[in-house]
Design a protein around this motif. Sequence first.
Motif, PDB file in Angstrom:
ATOM      1  N   ASP A  38      11.737 -17.860   4.226  1.00 38.03           N
ATOM      2  CA  ASP A  38      12.596 -17.448   5.344  1.00 38.03           C
ATOM      3  C   ASP A  38      13.105 -18.508   6.180  1.00 38.03           C
ATOM      4  O   ASP A  38      14.206 -18.659   6.599  1.00 38.03           O
ATOM      5  N   GLY A  39      11.885 -19.408   6.589  1.00 34.73           N
ATOM      6  CA  GLY A  39      12.211 -20.466   7.605  1.00 34.73           C
ATOM      7  C   GLY A  39      12.790 -21.737   6.862  1.00 34.73           C
ATOM      8  O   GLY A  39      13.485 -22.298   7.802  1.00 34.73           O
ATOM      9  N   SER A  40      12.773 -21.689   5.633  1.00 30.93           N
ATOM     10  CA  SER A  40      13.424 -22.760   5.099  1.00 30.93           C
ATOM     11  C   SER A  40      14.913 -23.046   5.237  1.00 30.93           C
ATOM     12  O   SER A  40      15.567 -24.162   5.478  1.00 30.93           O
ATOM     13  N   THR A  41      15.483 -21.996   5.230  1.00 26.75           N
ATOM     14  CA  THR A  41      17.041 -22.144   5.399  1.00 26.75           C
ATOM     15  C   THR A  41      17.398 -22.521   6.856  1.00 26.75           C
ATOM     16  O   THR A  41      18.113 -23.541   7.028  1.00 26.75           O
ATOM     17  N   ALA A  42      16.703 -22.329   7.872  1.00 26.33           N
ATOM     18  CA  ALA A  42      16.839 -22.686   9.363  1.00 26.33           C
ATOM     19  C   ALA A  42      16.524 -24.470   9.426  1.00 26.33           C
ATOM     20  O   ALA A  42      17.076 -24.999   9.960  1.00 26.33           O
ATOM     21  N   LYS A  43      15.497 -24.518   8.704  1.00 24.77           N
ATOM     22  CA  LYS A  43      15.197 -25.820   8.807  1.00 24.77           C
ATOM     23  C   LYS A  43      16.026 -26.729   7.889  1.00 24.77           C
ATOM     24  O   LYS A  43      16.412 -27.684   8.336  1.00 24.77           O
ATOM     25  N   LEU A  44      16.504 -26.279   6.917  1.00 26.28           N
ATOM     26  CA  LEU A  44      17.592 -27.091   6.041  1.00 26.28           C
ATOM     27  C   LEU A  44      18.698 -27.268   7.012  1.00 26.28           C
ATOM     28  O   LEU A  44      19.370 -28.321   7.018  1.00 26.28           O
ATOM     29  N   GLU A  45      19.224 -26.208   7.697  1.00 26.64           N
ATOM     30  CA  GLU A  45      20.502 -26.142   8.515  1.00 26.64           C
ATOM     31  C   GLU A  45      20.222 -27.170   9.790  1.00 26.64           C
ATOM     32  O   GLU A  45      21.144 -28.031  10.061  1.00 26.64           O
ATOM     33  N   ARG A  46      19.186 -27.551  10.100  1.00 29.05           N
ATOM     34  CA  ARG A  46      18.865 -28.524  11.104  1.00 29.05           C
ATOM     35  C   ARG A  46      19.253 -29.797  10.796  1.00 29.05           C
ATOM     36  O   ARG A  46      19.490 -30.804  11.459  1.00 29.05           O
ATOM     37  N   GLY A  47      19.219 -30.112   9.518  1.00 27.55           N
ATOM     38  CA  GLY A  47      19.199 -31.332   8.864  1.00 27.55           C
ATOM     39  C   GLY A  47      21.023 -31.588   8.775  1.00 27.55           C
ATOM     40  O   GLY A  47      21.208 -32.872   8.505  1.00 27.55           O
ATOM     41  N   PHE A  48      21.757 -30.772   8.962  1.00 27.64           N
ATOM     42  CA  PHE A  48      23.187 -30.835   8.723  1.00 27.64           C
ATOM     43  C   PHE A  48      23.630 -31.328  10.361  1.00 27.64           C
ATOM     44  O   PHE A  48      23.711 -30.691  11.178  1.00 27.64           O
ATOM     45  N   ILE A  49      24.151 -32.609  10.361  1.00 25.72           N
ATOM     46  CA  ILE A  49      24.156 -33.393  11.563  1.00 25.72           C
ATOM     47  C   ILE A  49      25.815 -33.437  11.856  1.00 25.72           C
ATOM     48  O   ILE A  49      26.153 -33.816  13.049  1.00 25.72           O
ATOM     49  N   THR A  50      26.806 -33.387  10.871  1.00 24.72           N
ATOM     50  CA  THR A  50      27.809 -33.849  11.071  1.00 24.72           C
ATOM     51  C   THR A  50      28.779 -32.482  11.213  1.00 24.72           C
ATOM     52  O   THR A  50      28.834 -31.544  10.492  1.00 24.72           O
ATOM     53  N   SER A  51      29.555 -32.440  12.308  1.00 29.98           N
ATOM     54  CA  SER A  51      30.542 -31.410  12.622  1.00 29.98           C
ATOM     55  C   SER A  51      31.690 -31.170  11.627  1.00 29.98           C
ATOM     56  O   SER A  51      32.138 -32.311  10.996  1.00 29.98           O
ATOM     57  N   PRO A  52      31.881 -29.985  11.158  1.00 27.01           N
ATOM     58  CA  PRO A  52      33.118 -29.858  10.164  1.00 27.01           C
ATOM     59  C   PRO A  52      34.190 -30.469  10.616  1.00 27.01           C
ATOM     60  O   PRO A  52      35.139 -31.506   9.766  1.00 27.01           O
ATOM     61  N   GLU A  53      34.639 -30.617  12.029  1.00 24.85           N
ATOM     62  CA  GLU A  53      35.789 -31.265  12.704  1.00 24.85           C
ATOM     63  C   GLU A  53      35.740 -32.886  12.154  1.00 24.85           C
ATOM     64  O   GLU A  53      36.965 -33.444  11.796  1.00 24.85           O
ATOM     65  N   LYS A  54      34.678 -33.458  12.626  1.00 25.67           N
ATOM     66  CA  LYS A  54      34.279 -34.770  12.286  1.00 25.67           C
ATOM     67  C   LYS A  54      34.779 -35.106  11.109  1.00 25.67           C
ATOM     68  O   LYS A  54      35.163 -35.949  10.444  1.00 25.67           O
ATOM     69  N   ALA A  55      33.906 -34.274  10.038  1.00 24.05           N
ATOM     70  CA  ALA A  55      34.129 -34.661   8.522  1.00 24.05           C
ATOM     71  C   ALA A  55      35.683 -34.490   8.191  1.00 24.05           C
ATOM     72  O   ALA A  55      35.946 -35.248   7.351  1.00 24.05           O
ATOM     73  N   ALA A  56      36.222 -33.603   8.790  1.00 26.43           N
ATOM     74  CA  ALA A  56      37.698 -33.426   8.191  1.00 26.43           C
ATOM     75  C   ALA A  56      38.524 -34.839   8.729  1.00 26.43           C
ATOM     76  O   ALA A  56      39.213 -35.225   7.938  1.00 26.43           O
ATOM     77  N   ARG A  57      38.096 -35.261  10.134  1.00 27.96           N
ATOM     78  CA  ARG A  57      39.075 -36.319  10.432  1.00 27.96           C
ATOM     79  C   ARG A  57      38.455 -37.753   9.524  1.00 27.96           C
ATOM     80  O   ARG A  57      39.427 -38.361   9.263  1.00 27.96           O
ATOM     81  N   ILE A  58      37.196 -37.615   9.181  1.00 22.68           N
ATOM     82  CA  ILE A  58      36.752 -38.874   8.551  1.00 22.68           C
ATOM     83  C   ILE A  58      37.565 -38.821   6.855  1.00 22.68           C
ATOM     84  O   ILE A  58      38.154 -39.597   6.471  1.00 22.68           O
ATOM     85  N   ILE A  59      37.627 -37.515   6.417  1.00 24.77           N
ATOM     86  CA  ILE A  59      38.277 -37.296   5.086  1.00 24.77           C
ATOM     87  C   ILE A  59      39.827 -37.698   5.191  1.00 24.77           C
ATOM     88  O   ILE A  59      40.105 -38.250   4.110  1.00 24.77           O
ATOM     89  N   LEU A  60      40.401 -36.926   6.237  1.00 27.06           N
ATOM     90  CA  LEU A  60      42.009 -37.367   6.200  1.00 27.06           C
ATOM     91  C   LEU A  60      42.307 -38.676   6.517  1.00 27.06           C
ATOM     92  O   LEU A  60      43.234 -39.272   5.879  1.00 27.06           O
ATOM     93  N   ARG A  61      41.394 -39.378   7.322  1.00 26.88           N
ATOM     94  CA  ARG A  61      41.949 -40.768   7.416  1.00 26.88           C
ATOM     95  C   ARG A  61      41.721 -41.711   6.078  1.00 26.88           C
ATOM     96  O   ARG A  61      42.449 -42.678   5.904  1.00 26.88           O
ATOM     97  N   ALA A  62      40.348 -41.260   5.448  1.00 28.24           N
ATOM     98  CA  ALA A  62      40.432 -42.002   4.078  1.00 28.24           C
ATOM     99  C   ALA A  62      41.456 -41.680   3.266  1.00 28.24           C
ATOM    100  O   ALA A  62      41.798 -42.596   2.442  1.00 28.24           O
ATOM    101  N   VAL A  63      41.997 -40.317   3.193  1.00 30.09           N
ATOM    102  CA  VAL A  63      43.188 -40.149   2.298  1.00 30.09           C
ATOM    103  C   VAL A  63      44.292 -40.786   2.757  1.00 30.09           C
ATOM    104  O   VAL A  63      45.045 -41.452   1.923  1.00 30.09           O
ATOM    105  N   GLU A  64      44.651 -40.888   4.043  1.00 27.00           N
ATOM    106  CA  GLU A  64      45.679 -41.480   4.311  1.00 27.00           C
ATOM    107  C   GLU A  64      45.798 -43.014   4.115  1.00 27.00           C
ATOM    108  O   GLU A  64      46.858 -43.482   4.167  1.00 27.00           O
TER     109      GLU A  64
END
Length: 103
Positions: A38-64
């Motif tokens: 039960d606690g593994s999901t929460a611990k896994l999620e804490r390791g996700f450090i990049t926001s979706p918005e920042k990821a989208a900016r990085i990806i769009l810039r790379a495609v451009e």
Amino acid sequence: MTDSGVSATSIHPGGIKTAIARSARMNSNIADLGLDVDGSTAKLERGFITSPEKAARIILRAVERNQRRVLVGPDAYVFDWMVRLLPSRYQDIATRLSKLTMR
């Protein structure tokens, strides 16, 4: 470039803060490792450090910019370097790190 009008950008993301961890299914193998299912999901999620918005900016810039390969998030760079520097050992190291952070 061949001026074919077609290009591709290969995206290599680290942990992106989306609902993917919350909706992930943990199976009984987690318990076999001595971890709390039960606690593994929460611990896994804490390791996700990049926001979706920042990821989208990085990806769009790379495609451009027509980049062929883009790493998204600082953890993606860590794993990329680990694979390059320790090609025959990185999976063992990643497994051990995962066990440590999931406890």
